[in-house]
Design an enzyme around this catalytic site. Structure first.
Site, PDB file in Angstrom:
ATOM      1  N   ARG A 158      48.379  42.307  46.294  1.00 50.40           N
ATOM      2  CA  ARG A 158      47.754  41.227  47.353  1.00 50.40           C
ATOM      3  C   ARG A 158      48.620  40.307  48.099  1.00 50.40           C
ATOM      4  NH1 ARG A 158      44.567  44.375  45.831  1.00 50.40           N
ATOM      5  NH2 ARG A 158      42.129  44.235  45.563  1.00 50.40           N
ATOM      6  N   TYR A 188      40.819  55.498  38.300  1.00 41.96           N
ATOM      7  CA  TYR A 188      39.571  54.510  38.074  1.00 41.96           C
ATOM      8  C   TYR A 188      38.518  54.887  37.613  1.00 41.96           C
ATOM      9  CZ  TYR A 188      36.874  50.433  39.254  1.00 41.96           C
ATOM     10  OH  TYR A 188      36.076  49.575  38.891  1.00 41.96           O
ATOM     11  N   SER A 226      36.698  39.450  45.982  1.00 42.78           N
ATOM     12  CA  SER A 226      37.327  38.994  45.052  1.00 42.78           C
ATOM     13  C   SER A 226      37.611  37.475  45.150  1.00 42.78           C
ATOM     14  CB  SER A 226      38.344  39.961  44.317  1.00 42.78           C
ATOM     15  OG  SER A 226      38.004  41.012  44.077  1.00 42.78           O
ATOM     16  N   GLU A 322      42.325  34.234  45.295  1.00 45.48           N
ATOM     17  CA  GLU A 322      42.937  35.408  46.069  1.00 45.48           C
ATOM     18  C   GLU A 322      42.670  35.363  47.382  1.00 45.48           C
ATOM     19  OE1 GLU A 322      42.600  39.448  47.716  1.00 45.48           O
ATOM     20  OE2 GLU A 322      40.857  38.313  47.322  1.00 45.48           O
TER      21      GLU A 322
END
Ligand code: EPU
Length: 342
Positions: A158, A188, A226, A322
């Protein structure tokens, strides 16, 4: 809102009623030359899907709406050049429909192609940096166009150079290199179920279904994805936490660190559904803070403070936002924004 101010409501997916002194929509490159005429603070936005305007913005908001996609081909890869104002998910769909595969794990990420390299968007085991060949930007101070090869973009989790040293740059376009030898990325959980012979279309559908089940659509419930980063801690701290809470998800990270699932920490601290004014911790994904309707920036900031405090009390882990916070003069951070409320 003062009568000469411009609403930022259409330019932030949290759906906050904030204002800027000036809003300029950039449709064509021939507008670039005029940018030097404005000497105050400037903020470039795409769709405002990773921003929290903590107050009104005393400057110019420049909305990137440059459009266009062009493709060239080499023997082993597609090179896709995308103008910064293109919608990211539409690009993912375009590539999939034209048999240029690789972006399907990044389906449904809100925002624009030009914003994608800034935080090196990522989901389900893939980050933009995997495909980004170069970024083209315009420096409004020098009036020059700059091309950043991927190895100069300082991509991290990020993170990129565009969050740090290169803030006077507007991202004009990005060029992606999509290898023709496609390999699915299925590490995942919900993707592993597809099996090794999964097609790109199946991966795309599964990513879309997973996101729709957990992540609120900003068009229906204001949010910026997020809210916190997944925190990195030392191996020793990670192991101690895992002993105390065996269900804690741990992921390996660079530099001998381990990454913790912030959503799990917030959830286990009993914070799902917690409300402050019009803001709430999302029921389906505790890492997302939502605007239930009528939230103010203060509601979101106070909720973020409460989440950070409770997680720290519970686990001794300090969460870092974030989402990028924008104060009256430009980029700010949670503590500074909270201090301005008091
Ligand atoms: N979890 C819970 N409760 C929750 C939320 C999560 O127990 O309320 C657990 C999950 O069961 C899972 C773990 O925490 O074991 C991780 O959750 P999830 O797979 O939903 O992913 P995340 O770590 O919370 C990250 C990214 C997302 C990205 C997903 C999928 C960050 C900050 N977030 O979330 O990115 O979509 O992985 O790859 O890295 C964004 O950046 O805005 C974003 C949505």
């Amino acid at each position: 809102m003062p009568s000469n101010a411009h609403s930022l409501f259409p330019f932030n997916t949290f759906g906050l009623e904030q204002a800027a002194d000036e809003v300029v929509i950039l449709h064509h490159r021939d507008q670039l030359a005029q940018l030097a005429q404005f000497a105050g603070s400037r903020l470039v936005v795409g769709e405002g899907s990773n921003l929290l305007f903590t107050s009104s913005f005393k400057g110019q908001v420049l909305v990137n709406r440059l459009k266009g996609i062009s493709v060239t081909e080499t023997e082993d890869a597609w090179r896709v050049t995308v103008q910064g104002g293109e919608n990211w998910h539409e690009l993912v769909c375009y590539c999939l429909e034209h048999g240029m595969l690789g972006l399907e794990n990044l389906a449904l990420i809100p925002g624009t192609a030009g914003a994608a390299p800034i935080q090196n968007i990522g989901a389900y085991g893939v980050e933009l940096s995997r495909f980004c060949e170069q970024v083209e930007s315009y420096n409004w101070h020098s009036g020059e166009i700059h091309v950043w090869p991927a190895n100069e973009c300082a991509f991290g989790y990020r993170d990129s150079v565009f969050k740090h040293g290169a803030r006077e740059h507007l991202i004009l376009s990005i060029t992606l290199r999509l290898p023709k030898a496609w390999q699915p990325v299925l590490g995942y959980g919900p993707l592993a179920e597809l099996g090794d012979h999964a097609t790109a279309r199946q991966v795309f559908e599964q990513v879309c279904a997973t996101r729709r089940a957990k992540l609120p659509d900003p068009a229906e419930l204001g949010n910026a994805g997020s809210f916190f980063k997944n925190p990195k801690v030392s191996q020793a701290q990670g192991e101690a936490l895992k002993q105390a809470w065996p269900g804690l998800p741990l992921y390996p990270a660079e530099g001998g660190l381990v990454k913790l699932a912030a959503g799990w920490l917030i959830d286990q601290a009993g914070l799902k559904g917690t409300v402050v004014g019009g803001a709430a911790v999302h029921q389906q994904q505790a890492l997302v803070l939502v605007n239930r309707g009528g939230a103010t920036a203060e509601d979101i900031l106070r909720l973020a403070e409460l989440v950070r405090e409770r997680v720290n009390d519970h686990f001794g882990v300090v969460l870092e936002p974030e989402v990028r916070m924008i104060g009256p003069q430009g980029e700010t951070h949670l503590d500074e924004a909270l201090a301005c409320l008091n």
